[in-house]
Each structure stands twice: as structure tokens, then as C-alpha cells.
Write a protein that holds these residues in place. Structure first.
Motif, mmCIF file in Angstrom:
data_model
loop_
_atom_site.group_PDB
_atom_site.id
_atom_site.type_symbol
_atom_site.label_atom_id
_atom_site.label_comp_id
_atom_site.label_asym_id
_atom_site.label_seq_id
_atom_site.Cartn_x
_atom_site.Cartn_y
_atom_site.Cartn_z
ATOM 1 N N PHE A 125 0.922 -1.119 0.128
ATOM 2 C CA PHE A 125 0.002 0.000 -0.060
ATOM 3 C C PHE A 125 0.795 1.120 -0.149
ATOM 4 C CE2 PHE A 125 -4.468 -1.123 1.514
ATOM 5 C CZ PHE A 125 -4.542 -2.242 0.697
ATOM 6 N N LEU A 126 1.765 1.265 0.885
ATOM 7 C CA LEU A 126 2.714 2.510 0.866
ATOM 8 C C LEU A 126 3.602 2.668 -0.445
ATOM 9 C CD1 LEU A 126 4.121 1.731 4.515
ATOM 10 C CD2 LEU A 126 2.710 3.586 3.687
ATOM 11 N N GLU A 127 3.936 1.717 -0.906
ATOM 12 C CA GLU A 127 4.719 1.948 -2.240
ATOM 13 C C GLU A 127 3.775 2.410 -3.435
ATOM 14 O OE1 GLU A 127 6.383 -2.183 -2.618
ATOM 15 O OE2 GLU A 127 8.245 -1.341 -1.692
ATOM 16 N N ALA A 128 2.440 1.971 -3.268
ATOM 17 C CA ALA A 128 1.541 2.341 -4.552
ATOM 18 C C ALA A 128 0.976 3.535 -4.118
ATOM 19 C CB ALA A 128 0.257 1.209 -4.376
ATOM 20 N N GLY A 129 1.199 4.355 -3.018
ATOM 21 C CA GLY A 129 0.655 5.494 -2.424
ATOM 22 C C GLY A 129 -0.426 5.282 -1.780
ATOM 23 N N GLY A 130 -1.107 4.057 -1.301
ATOM 24 C CA GLY A 130 -2.390 3.942 -0.691
ATOM 25 C C GLY A 130 -3.462 3.039 -1.471
ATOM 26 N N LEU A 131 -4.340 2.698 -0.804
ATOM 27 C CA LEU A 131 -5.186 1.873 -1.025
ATOM 28 C C LEU A 131 -5.911 1.875 -2.523
ATOM 29 C CD1 LEU A 131 -7.287 -0.727 -0.452
ATOM 30 C CD2 LEU A 131 -8.693 1.080 0.381
ATOM 31 N N LEU A 132 -6.291 3.065 -2.807
ATOM 32 C CA LEU A 132 -6.788 3.436 -4.263
ATOM 33 C C LEU A 132 -5.855 3.393 -5.501
ATOM 34 C CD1 LEU A 132 -9.399 6.358 -3.305
ATOM 35 C CD2 LEU A 132 -9.928 3.727 -3.671
ATOM 36 N N PRO A 133 -4.748 3.810 -4.995
ATOM 37 C CA PRO A 133 -3.741 3.580 -6.244
ATOM 38 C C PRO A 133 -3.260 2.229 -6.245
ATOM 39 C CG PRO A 133 -2.928 5.558 -4.909
ATOM 40 C CD PRO A 133 -4.334 4.706 -4.236
ATOM 41 N N TYR A 134 -3.410 1.467 -5.437
ATOM 42 C CA TYR A 134 -2.983 0.005 -5.107
ATOM 43 C C TYR A 134 -3.917 -0.777 -5.874
ATOM 44 C CZ TYR A 134 -2.306 -4.843 -3.160
ATOM 45 O OH TYR A 134 -1.982 -6.106 -3.107
ATOM 46 N N LEU A 135 -5.302 -0.589 -5.636
ATOM 47 C CA LEU A 135 -6.388 -1.257 -6.374
ATOM 48 C C LEU A 135 -6.133 -0.833 -7.885
ATOM 49 C CD1 LEU A 135 -9.226 -0.894 -3.784
ATOM 50 C CD2 LEU A 135 -7.724 -3.010 -4.071
ATOM 51 N N VAL A 136 -6.135 0.371 -8.223
ATOM 52 C CA VAL A 136 -6.120 0.853 -9.789
ATOM 53 C C VAL A 136 -4.994 -0.038 -10.279
ATOM 54 C CG1 VAL A 136 -5.620 2.646 -11.316
ATOM 55 C CG2 VAL A 136 -7.139 2.957 -9.320
ATOM 56 N N ALA A 137 -3.791 -0.172 -9.857
ATOM 57 C CA ALA A 137 -2.702 -0.997 -10.194
ATOM 58 C C ALA A 137 -3.179 -2.199 -10.564
ATOM 59 C CB ALA A 137 -1.507 -0.622 -9.387
ATOM 60 N N ARG A 138 -3.506 -2.791 -9.686
ATOM 61 C CA ARG A 138 -4.131 -4.446 -9.522
ATOM 62 C C ARG A 138 -4.950 -4.415 -10.682
ATOM 63 N NH1 ARG A 138 -2.264 -8.054 -5.133
ATOM 64 N NH2 ARG A 138 -3.729 -9.039 -6.383
ATOM 65 N N MET A 139 -6.009 -3.646 -10.741
ATOM 66 C CA MET A 139 -7.062 -3.701 -11.815
ATOM 67 C C MET A 139 -6.408 -3.654 -13.325
ATOM 68 S SD MET A 139 -10.185 -1.941 -9.879
ATOM 69 C CE MET A 139 -11.187 -1.740 -11.306
ATOM 70 N N LYS A 140 -5.453 -3.096 -13.345
ATOM 71 C CA LYS A 140 -4.669 -2.777 -14.912
ATOM 72 C C LYS A 140 -3.849 -3.868 -14.830
ATOM 73 C CE LYS A 140 -5.231 2.331 -14.924
ATOM 74 N NZ LYS A 140 -4.707 3.495 -15.157
ATOM 75 N N GLY A 141 -3.656 -4.790 -13.969
ATOM 76 C CA GLY A 141 -2.704 -5.899 -14.038
ATOM 77 C C GLY A 141 -1.363 -5.449 -13.548
ATOM 78 N N GLY A 142 -1.217 -4.469 -12.907
ATOM 79 C CA GLY A 142 0.134 -4.062 -12.531
ATOM 80 C C GLY A 142 0.723 -4.765 -11.503
ATOM 81 N N ALA A 143 1.832 -4.716 -10.817
ATOM 82 C CA ALA A 143 2.340 -5.210 -9.718
ATOM 83 C C ALA A 143 2.303 -4.353 -8.440
ATOM 84 C CB ALA A 143 3.438 -6.080 -10.087
ATOM 85 N N ALA A 144 1.255 -3.854 -8.210
ATOM 86 C CA ALA A 144 1.460 -2.777 -6.999
ATOM 87 C C ALA A 144 1.762 -3.546 -5.860
ATOM 88 C CB ALA A 144 0.010 -2.244 -6.761
#
Length: 172
Positions: free
Chosen positions: A153-172
Motif C-alpha cells: 500500500f505504501l509503495e503504491a501511494g495508498g489503497l486506491l492507487p494500489y487497487l487501480v494498479a491491481r485492476m490494470k494488471g500491475g504489480a502494485a
């Protein structure tokens, strides 16, 4: 984005227990959502000079149950907007801790640091080693390590950016 392994900043120490979210950001400012505006009022009911002293990258060191009281993300936003890089506390209210992680804000538990760290001292956090170092005294303390889940979560910048990256197939 990767989490830095070492952070350094000055300590702002509030050693008492149960600093609540209304002391972190008073309820009268909850109609504001911009971090820069909230930052102007961070900690003002506890320490009227906090916003004059805090510099980007500084840390708050606090006692037990930091962030108790009402659940408000505004408390995280105010601290982050003021430039606080992390809070190091003896313990946290569960909802504050969760709000911090969800917002990509670093919170660490290190009870021993509360009694040992003085306001204005320089702290160096080694996130990989799980060590807090007080530069002026050479004192070293270990803190509860970040879980892989929290790191994500910290690396992604929080929950929402983490989920967005996951939905796009990224390795958040």
C-alpha cells in the motif's frame, strides 16, 4: 514506486498517551479536503507552534494510542500536508493505523523511542533493517517491521492507487 529504505528527519515529540484525531486536526477544519489547507491547522490545539517548526521529512514521536477518537482521514492528510514523513508511536488506535496505511502514510511502532527521543533530534529510520537511530546520541531502537501488505500500500501511494494498479494488471 518503491519505498525508500532510509529516511532521515527531525523529531517532534509528544510523549503523552491518547493524542486524539481532534488534536491532530480539530473538527472545525473538517470542511476542508486539501492537504495544504489542512496542514495549516495540524496539531494546533495541542501545539500552536507545530506548523511553524515542522519541515518536510520530519517525524512525530508520540505515546500510546496515537490517533484515538473519531475516524477521520483528515488527520492523515493534515500531517502529510504539513510535511510529516512518518509517525513513530508506542501504539496506535486501530482506525488511525488503518487510515494511515490506506492513505500511504508511514506509521511505525517503537515504544522505547518515546522516552528516549528529544524534540529536535535527528532520526534515521532504516526501514529494511527495522531500526531507528538517534543521530545525536547514537541510540538505536528496533521497531515493529512493516508487513508486506502494508509495504504494498505504501509503495503504491495508498489503497486506491494500489487497487487501480491491481485492476490494470500491475504489480502494485
Amino acid at each position: 514506486m518503491s519505498l525508500p529504505t532510509v529516511l532521515q528527519g527531525r523529531a517532534h515529540v509528544y510523549g503523552r498517551a491518547h493524542i486524539n484525531t481532534d488534536e491532530i486536526i480539530p473538527a472545525r477544519h473538517l470542511n476542508v479536503h486539501e492537504e495544504a489547507e489542512l496542514a495549516k491547522h495540524a496539531m494546533e490545539d495541542l501545539d500552536t507552534d507545530f506548523v511553524k517548526r515542522v519541515q518536510p521529512g520530519d517525524f512525530i514521536v508520540a505515546g500510546e494510542d496515537f490517533g484515538c477518537g473519531s475516524s477521520r482521514e483528515h488527520a492523515i492528510w493534515a500531517l502529510r500536508g504539513a510535511g510529516v514523513k512518518a509517525v513513530i508511536a508506542a501504539s496506535y488506535a486501530r482506525i488511525f493505523f488503518r487510515n494511515a496505511v490506506n492513505n500511504g502514510f508511514l506509521v511505525l511502532e517503537c515504544p522505547e523511542a518515546v522516552a528516549a527521543v528529544q524534540a529536535g533530534q535527528t532520526l534515521r529510520l532504516d526501514l529494511e533493517a527495522g531500526v531507528l537511530h538517534v543521530v545525536e546520541t547514537g541510540a538505536t531502537f528496533t521497531f515493529v517491521p512493516l508487513s508486506d501488505f502494508a509495504k504494498g500500500f505504501l509503495e503504491a501511494g495508498g489503497l486506491l492507487p494500489y487497487l487501480v494498479a491491481r485492476m490494470k494488471g500491475g504489480a502494485a
